[in-house]
Scaffold this motif. Structure first.
Motif, PDB file in Angstrom:
ATOM      1  N   PRO A 257       0.831  -1.188   0.000  1.00 41.66           N
ATOM      2  CA  PRO A 257       0.000   0.000   0.000  1.00 41.66           C
ATOM      3  C   PRO A 257       0.870   1.244   0.000  1.00 41.66           C
TER       4      PRO A 257
ATOM      5  N   ASP B 116       0.927   5.775  -1.481  1.00 38.04           N
ATOM      6  CA  ASP B 116       0.727   6.730  -2.564  1.00 38.04           C
ATOM      7  C   ASP B 116       2.003   6.879  -3.385  1.00 38.04           C
TER       8      ASP B 116
ATOM      9  N   VAL C  22      -1.189   0.117  -3.973  1.00 32.55           N
ATOM     10  CA  VAL C  22      -2.582   0.546  -3.840  1.00 32.55           C
ATOM     11  C   VAL C  22      -2.583   1.858  -3.066  1.00 32.55           C
ATOM     12  N   PRO C  23      -3.097   2.949  -3.637  1.00 35.11           N
ATOM     13  CA  PRO C  23      -3.092   4.241  -2.938  1.00 35.11           C
ATOM     14  C   PRO C  23      -3.858   4.178  -1.611  1.00 35.11           C
ATOM     15  N   THR C  24      -3.359   4.919  -0.632  1.00 34.25           N
ATOM     16  CA  THR C  24      -3.984   4.919   0.692  1.00 34.25           C
ATOM     17  C   THR C  24      -4.452   6.296   1.140  1.00 34.25           C
TER      18      THR C  24
ATOM     19  N   LEU D  67      -5.475   0.811   7.417  1.00 36.20           N
ATOM     20  CA  LEU D  67      -5.907   0.519   6.055  1.00 36.20           C
ATOM     21  C   LEU D  67      -7.407   0.262   6.069  1.00 36.20           C
ATOM     22  N   SER D  68      -8.124   0.970   5.223  1.00 33.43           N
ATOM     23  CA  SER D  68      -9.568   0.773   5.142  1.00 33.43           C
ATOM     24  C   SER D  68      -9.876  -0.599   4.565  1.00 33.43           C
TER      25      SER D  68
ATOM     26  N   GLN E 123     -11.711  -1.144   2.086  1.00 32.31           N
ATOM     27  CA  GLN E 123     -11.601  -1.011   0.633  1.00 32.31           C
ATOM     28  C   GLN E 123     -10.159  -1.185   0.178  1.00 32.31           C
ATOM     29  N   THR E 124      -9.226  -0.572   0.899  1.00 29.20           N
ATOM     30  CA  THR E 124      -7.812  -0.703   0.551  1.00 29.20           C
ATOM     31  C   THR E 124      -7.340  -2.143   0.731  1.00 29.20           C
ATOM     32  N   GLN E 125      -7.772  -2.790   1.801  1.00 28.89           N
ATOM     33  CA  GLN E 125      -7.407  -4.187   2.021  1.00 28.89           C
ATOM     34  C   GLN E 125      -7.885  -5.074   0.871  1.00 28.89           C
TER      35      GLN E 125
ATOM     36  N   ALA F  98      -8.530  -4.131  -2.153  1.00 29.56           N
ATOM     37  CA  ALA F  98      -7.778  -3.787  -3.361  1.00 29.56           C
ATOM     38  C   ALA F  98      -6.403  -4.448  -3.348  1.00 29.56           C
ATOM     39  N   LEU F  99      -5.766  -4.515  -2.167  1.00 26.37           N
ATOM     40  CA  LEU F  99      -4.480  -5.202  -2.048  1.00 26.37           C
ATOM     41  C   LEU F  99      -4.635  -6.687  -2.360  1.00 26.37           C
TER      42      LEU F  99
END
Length: 395
Positions: free
Chosen positions: A59, A61, A80-82, A109-110, A112-114, A116-117
């Motif tokens: 994760p 930017d 994956v942008p955070t 990590l939200s 959504q971010t998890q 996406a990872l």
């Protein structure tokens, strides 16, 4: 190709002192440096230094110092942008090789971010030989995150092999998905056995303590690793870790006990034993590898290089014992470097490593654990036997 996932990457800053840390006083550094880091990133850096294909997934930017640092060294990566900055870790090294680490927890990590990872790792894992899931989990990430990644990767038509290098609850949860390899250090191995109620069966807790497990130490199995267990107190954890590091035979019994427990379990274990080298265990066989005494500069990242060396050996077609020799050579080479340095193939003296087969029988051990021969001297060279343990493996 070896793909790595680092869920909690960091900018690793190292400060080298000319003498021991003086608490409450001002000291000047003799050297300082920084590298993009985190356990998976370090594995990828070591693999890339051997001119092998690797991809680091993390994760962060695009303008984060960790990501720009990866760009600067030319390490292939996908992120994956955070929307939040990645953490910094600080390491202070003393002339005798003592390493003190201060690790930030990382940004949450939200969900959504998890997700996406997880999607990115599954996408990039197609065609990979190994996927390495490494390091601590940041705030807001459930302990079963690596287990979820394993299950997702195993859904691929031709899933790669999976290695896990973390600690505590995330490691215990990952074992529920039966990874192909785990790489605990001595303390992490002790914690796993304690969570499974297998310390007594492994010869790491005597009869006088067995009652504390309600008489069920030998009947519980690895399937119970997800259940809460009373943690070892610090003194006992360190005592057990010291025994494992000083006795490869005891470490072989401990790893064999875990590998042959009922229920989900890893398929092999690469246990790093600090100055005691490393033990590689499979269900019916084990080996111990040791590097000769050497001068230790920094232990940070040595375990990551050990794992990289082992995977490089396997992907080059080496037999497990030969891959173990390469692992220990890589770990020792890393410990001779400043900061979170990773060795090249030329730095790793595989020919200097001794590999011996070990007995893996779970029969009760007789007598005391094998005595450790301390080859540390009191002269100014500060030589240590093999690779010293990292300040914090999971990071």
């Amino acid at each position: 190709m070896i793909l790595t996932l680092t869920a909690n990457p960091s900018l690793d800053r190292t400060i080298e002192l000319s003498g021991p840390v003086l608490h409450g006083q001002v000291q000047r550094a003799v050297w300082a440096g920084q590298q993009p880091g985190g356990k998976g990133v370090n594995v990828s850096r070591a693999v890339a230094a051997a001119d092998r294909d690797t991809l680091a997934v993390l994760p962060g930017d695009l303008d984060d110092p960790v990501l720009t640092g990866l760009d600067a060294i030319g390490l292939a990566h996908r992120a994956v942008p955070t929307g939040t900055p990645l953490r910094s870790n600080i390491t202070v090294t003393e002339p005798d090789g003592t390493t003190t680490k201060i690790n930030e927890p990382g940004s949450p990590l939200s969900r959504q971010t998890q997700n996406a990872l997880l999607d990115l790792v599954a996408e990039q894992a197609v065609g990979a030989s190994w996927v390495v899931l490494a390091g601590s989990l940041p705030p807001g990430v459930d302990d079963d995150f690596y287990a979820r990644v394993i299950k997702r990767i195993r859904q691929l038509d031709r899933p790669p092999l999976i290695a896990v290098d973390t600690s505590g609850a995330p490691l215990a949860a990952a074992l529920m998905a039966s990874p192909d390899l785990i790489k605990p250090n001595a303390e992490e191995l002790a914690e796993l056995l304690n969570a499974a109620g297998l310390l007594h069966a492994a010869g790491l807790r005597d009869d006088s303590r067995a009652h504390s497990d309600c008489g069920a130490s030998d009947s519980r199995d690895a399937a119970e690793l997800h259940r809460p267990a009373e943690p070892l107190d610090t003194a006992e954890l360190h005592a057990i870790a010291d025994r494992l590091e000083s006795s490869p035979q005891l470490a072989a019994r401990a790893t064999s006990t875990l590998l042959n427990a009922r229920g989900p379990r890893p398929r092999s274990i690469l246990a790093t034993l600090g100055a005691g080298g490393a033990v590689l265990a499979q269900p019916d066989t084990a080996w111990h590898a040791q590097h000769p005494p050497m001068e230790v500069v920094s232990t940070v990242g040595a375990g990551d290089s050990t794992l990289a060396g082992y995977l490089l050996g396997l992907t080059d077609g080496r037999e497990p014992d030969a891959a173990l020799a390469r692992a220990v050579a890589y770990g020792a080479a890393a410990a001779r470097l400043r900061g979170t340095g990773v060795p090249s193939s030329a730095d790793a003296r595989t020919d200097a490593v001794t590999v011996m087969p070990l007995e893996t029988s779970a029969a009760p051990l007789t007598g005391s654990p094998t005595a450790h021969t301390d080859t540390h001297t009191d002269d100014t060279s500060h030589r240590h036997e093999g690779t010293a343990p990292e300040a914090e493996e999971a990071r």
